[in-house]
Design an enzyme around this catalytic site. Structure first.
Site, PDB file in Angstrom:
ATOM      1  CB  SER A 247      -0.996  -0.002   1.246  1.00 37.03           C
ATOM      2  OG  SER A 247      -1.404   1.108   1.432  1.00 37.03           O
TER       3      SER A 247
ATOM      4  CE  LYS B 220      -1.461  -4.847   3.374  1.00 38.60           C
ATOM      5  NZ  LYS B 220      -1.734  -6.068   2.531  1.00 38.60           N
TER       6      LYS B 220
ATOM      7  CE1 TYR C   8      -4.157  -3.181   5.701  1.00 35.10           C
ATOM      8  CE2 TYR C   8      -3.761  -0.979   5.287  1.00 35.10           C
ATOM      9  CZ  TYR C   8      -3.932  -2.250   4.622  1.00 35.10           C
ATOM     10  OH  TYR C   8      -3.862  -2.294   3.438  1.00 35.10           O
TER      11      TYR C   8
END
Ligand code: NAD
Ligand code: WQD
Length: 343
Positions: free
Chosen positions: A126, A157, A153
């Site tokens: 992302s 990543k 979150y």
């Protein structure tokens, strides 16, 4: 025929990617635990491509179950790993769930891939890894510095990318393509598959389409006092079908390129930043539906402006996100109308 394992393949981006893979002649096996998607998505895929992909309802973090899938499909030549929990706010509330799910599933997958000598991995990362790039790094290319994650979150990543690089460092047979998505939006033009957010949407476009459908009285625009031309935040909204096609290009490259780096990273965006207010107005122009909105305060943790420099993906993958924004927004509205039975 080559088979691709798609983890998280009944999800939003995974389902669109499965369609593109099958349309390009790949066999697909999906593994998904349906924690954030529905089995009905397989019918949507079948309605588009004329055939259901193979499917296993398993958790990607379950070593035995995943191992069985690789045993059942010895023709798997590559994996696209979408399976992850993705709600930023929830990750702040439940960090352990996010670390367990997002790290555990990748680690298990890499272990099982190694046992079965499957050496090609495409990973869903992302633009969140870049945080707020400074002015010198806008638009953002792949060399921009990674910044401290703003949520668990986002951190998963970053750690996932590091796990892949560390493993590739020791296992020279492992090849990986890390795709850093900007803001995926829209639905398949057939309106057979699309985004199905859980509860109140946190992302902008699903909130807009639900407001258009009359499910929400109004959209709240989070801030108009940013240092941008109209004061609202800027993002790079990429059509999910264009994004899906980039995965096919990435797989093609992994399987066929004569020369490539062991780990390659690509930013996937359009190269154009749009403000929140612009997106609302474009939606109204594309659909003829008015979106009632009010300006409220800033949302905590929001990035002011970020958009991609997709040159590397354009040149190396031979891919470009070029669907016009109004077409993209109309696809999102057609999908919302279909699932809400609006004529
Ligand atoms: P999604 O929630 O629609 O799809 C993810 C799928 O993975 C779901 O079907 C879910 O049921 C499944 N899943 C989750 N954990 C699993 C597990 N342990 N085992 C098996 N299945 C599991 O999300 P999406 O928007 O399609 O995102 C796909 C990937 O792209 C994710 O890794 C996400 O972090 C990443 N990503 C998404 C965006 C975005 O804005 N949508 C942006 C950047 C990156
Ligand atoms: C876009 C813009 C909001 C809702 C998130 C994740 C990120 C990535 C993509 C996965 C912002 C504004 C939104 C609303 C609004 N996902 N907005 N009213 O913030 O770029 O990123 O999704 O990796 O990690 O954080 O996307 O769609 O939430 O917001 O004004 O009701 O819309 O402030 O400027 P974002 P978003």
């Amino acid at each position: 025929m080559s088979r691709i394992l798609v983890t998280g393949g009944t999800g939003y981006i995974g389902s669109h990617t499965t369609v593109e893979l099958m349309q390009q002649g790949y066999d697909v096996t999906i593994v998904d635990n349906l924690s954030n998607s529905s089995i009905d998505v397989l019918d949507g895929i079948e309605a588009i491509v004329g055939k259901k992909p193979d499917f296993a309802n398993i958790d990607c973090g379950n070593h035995v179950d995943l191992d069985n899938v690789f045993k059942q499909y010895p023709d798997i030549v590559g994996v696209i790993h979408f399976a992850a929990s993705k709600a930023v706010g929830e990750s702040v509330e439940k960090p352990l769930l996010y670390y367990r799910n997002n790290l555990g599933s990748l680690i298990t997958l890499l272990e099982v891939m190694k046992v079965h000598q499957v050496q090609n991995l495409v990973f869903s990362s992302s633009c969140t890894v870049y945080g707020q790039p400074d002015a010198a790094h806008l638009p953002v290319d792949e060399t921009a510095p990674i910044q401290k994650a703003l949520s668990p979150y986002g951190n998963t990543k970053q750690i996932n990318e590091e796990i892949i690089c560390d493993e590739a460092h020791t296992d020279k047979d492992l090849h990986a393509t890390i795709l850093r998505y900007f803001n995926p939006i829209g639905a398949h033009p057939s309106a057979q598959i699309g985004e199905l957010p859980n509860g109140v949407p946190q992302n902008l476009l699903p909130f807009i389409t639900q407001t258009a459908a009359g499910m929400r009285p109004e959209l709240k625009v989070f801030g108009n006092d940013y240092n941008t031309p109209d004061g609202s935040c800027i993002r790079d909204y990429i059509y999910v079908v264009d994004l899906a096609k980039a995965h096919v290009k990435a797989i093609d490259r992994m399987l066929h390129a004569k020369k490539r780096d062991q780990v390659e990273v690509f930013n996937l965006g359009t190269g154009t930043g749009l403000s929140v207010l612009t997106l609302i107005h474009e939606f109204e122009a594309a659909t003829g539906v008015k979106i009632p909105y009010t300006i409220v305060g800033r949302r905590e943790g929001d990035i002011e402006q970020v958009w991609a420099a997709p040159k590397k993906a354009n040149e190396v993958l031979g891919w470009k996100a070029d669907t016009p924004i109004r077409e993209v927004l109309a696809s999102a509205w057609n999908w919302e109308k279909k699932i809400r039975n609006i004529k």
